[in-house]
Scaffold this motif. Sequence first.
Motif, short mmCIF file in Angstrom:
data_model
loop_
_atom_site.label_atom_id
_atom_site.label_comp_id
_atom_site.label_asym_id
_atom_site.label_seq_id
_atom_site.Cartn_x
_atom_site.Cartn_y
_atom_site.Cartn_z
N LEU A 130 -0.59 27.50 -49.19
CA LEU A 130 0.07 27.17 -47.93
C LEU A 130 -0.92 26.69 -46.87
N ARG A 131 -0.55 25.61 -46.19
CA ARG A 131 -1.36 25.07 -45.11
C ARG A 131 -0.62 25.08 -43.78
N GLY A 132 0.69 24.87 -43.82
CA GLY A 132 1.44 24.72 -42.59
C GLY A 132 2.70 25.57 -42.53
N VAL A 133 3.12 25.90 -41.32
CA VAL A 133 4.36 26.63 -41.07
C VAL A 133 5.22 25.81 -40.12
N LEU A 134 6.43 25.51 -40.56
CA LEU A 134 7.38 24.75 -39.75
C LEU A 134 8.28 25.75 -39.04
N LEU A 135 8.33 25.70 -37.73
CA LEU A 135 8.96 26.74 -36.93
C LEU A 135 10.27 26.29 -36.30
N ASP A 136 11.35 26.96 -36.64
CA ASP A 136 12.55 26.87 -35.81
C ASP A 136 12.30 27.75 -34.58
N ILE A 137 12.99 27.46 -33.49
CA ILE A 137 12.79 28.23 -32.25
C ILE A 137 14.01 29.08 -31.91
N GLY A 184 -4.38 32.67 -36.41
CA GLY A 184 -5.62 33.33 -36.77
C GLY A 184 -5.95 33.19 -38.25
N ASP A 185 -4.91 33.07 -39.07
CA ASP A 185 -5.11 32.91 -40.51
C ASP A 185 -5.28 31.45 -40.90
N GLY A 186 -5.31 30.56 -39.90
CA GLY A 186 -5.64 29.17 -40.17
C GLY A 186 -4.48 28.25 -40.48
N TYR A 187 -3.25 28.73 -40.30
CA TYR A 187 -2.11 27.86 -40.57
C TYR A 187 -1.90 26.86 -39.44
N THR A 188 -1.46 25.66 -39.80
CA THR A 188 -1.03 24.67 -38.82
C THR A 188 0.42 24.95 -38.48
N LEU A 189 0.72 25.12 -37.19
CA LEU A 189 2.07 25.46 -36.74
C LEU A 189 2.71 24.26 -36.08
N VAL A 190 3.83 23.82 -36.62
CA VAL A 190 4.57 22.68 -36.07
C VAL A 190 6.03 23.07 -35.90
N GLU A 220 11.41 17.12 -42.48
CA GLU A 220 10.54 16.10 -43.06
C GLU A 220 9.59 15.53 -42.02
N ALA A 221 10.09 15.34 -40.79
CA ALA A 221 9.23 14.82 -39.72
C ALA A 221 8.14 15.83 -39.36
N ALA A 222 8.51 17.11 -39.31
CA ALA A 222 7.53 18.15 -39.01
C ALA A 222 6.48 18.25 -40.12
N LEU A 223 6.93 18.10 -41.34
CA LEU A 223 6.02 18.16 -42.48
C LEU A 223 4.96 17.07 -42.39
N LYS A 224 5.36 15.88 -41.96
CA LYS A 224 4.40 14.78 -41.80
C LYS A 224 3.36 15.12 -40.74
N LYS A 225 3.78 15.82 -39.69
CA LYS A 225 2.84 16.19 -38.63
C LYS A 225 1.84 17.24 -39.11
N VAL A 226 2.27 18.09 -40.04
CA VAL A 226 1.33 19.04 -40.64
C VAL A 226 0.34 18.29 -41.53
N GLY A 227 0.81 17.20 -42.13
CA GLY A 227 -0.03 16.46 -43.08
C GLY A 227 -0.09 17.15 -44.42
N ALA A 228 1.03 17.78 -44.81
CA ALA A 228 1.06 18.55 -46.04
C ALA A 228 2.22 18.11 -46.93
N SER A 229 2.12 18.42 -48.19
CA SER A 229 3.23 18.19 -49.12
C SER A 229 4.22 19.33 -48.96
N PRO A 230 5.45 19.19 -49.44
CA PRO A 230 6.43 20.27 -49.32
C PRO A 230 5.95 21.60 -49.90
N SER A 231 5.19 21.56 -50.97
CA SER A 231 4.72 22.80 -51.59
C SER A 231 3.60 23.47 -50.80
N ALA A 286 3.74 23.90 -47.48
CA ALA A 286 4.29 24.39 -46.21
C ALA A 286 5.46 25.33 -46.47
N VAL A 287 5.76 26.12 -45.48
CA VAL A 287 6.94 26.98 -45.52
C VAL A 287 7.60 26.91 -44.16
N MET A 288 8.92 27.01 -44.13
CA MET A 288 9.64 26.99 -42.86
C MET A 288 10.03 28.40 -42.47
#
Length: 238
Positions: free
Chosen positions: A5-12, A102-108, A151-162, A164-166
Amino acid sequence: MASRLRGVLLDIDGTLVDSNDAHARAWHDVLTEAGYQVTVDKLRRLIGMGSDKLLPRAVGVEKDSPTGKRLSERRKIVFRERYLPELKPTRGARALLERLRGDGYTLVVASSADGEELQALLDVIPAADLVQDVTSSSEVSGSKPEPDIVEAALKKVGASPSEAVMLGDTPYDVEAATRASVAIIVLRCGGWSDADLTGALVVYDDPANLLEHYADSPFSKSAGKAATNAADVTDLGA
């Protein structure tokens, strides 16, 4: 999964801010004053979609019609003036974001809110200093449960679907993430039952509950799999 995992896609809404009821009440206020008869309960079940989906389902009005535009603009005003000042973050919201950063994830952020309202919601947490980027309904043609925002948020993370996690709270988050081939962790604090959230990787009560089980969660660098069989944690991925 966790080690990749590299990125976390956040609903608010409903996930990091306790705002779902407020959105339903704001829509009810506006639709009632416009002469429509629709219950708060019906509207509550539609929160999590953008207005492009909610208005047709609630009262048969297209968002881009003159009436739809007028209702949408009025809803923004009512929400901002009557409900936004009283909103609170969900339990543990900022602490969870701090841990993820702190764990290094990209948050979008991946939200059905529009840009201006989204910034105000981030201020409730507050989280503007913790997220690297935001994606709102203003940037895409279709809101959740369409996969466009994810999909748009994933592009901003710069990661593949696998990679990232939402993190979300509604069936519309689950559907949008699934259609984008992104795994999703869901929080019950949005007011939905586990039966409504089938397809989620794992379900926690709220951000604080996720933090309590962080070592066994998909976010933990040492976790081999999602948490299962805990009294207050449910695995719905099977």
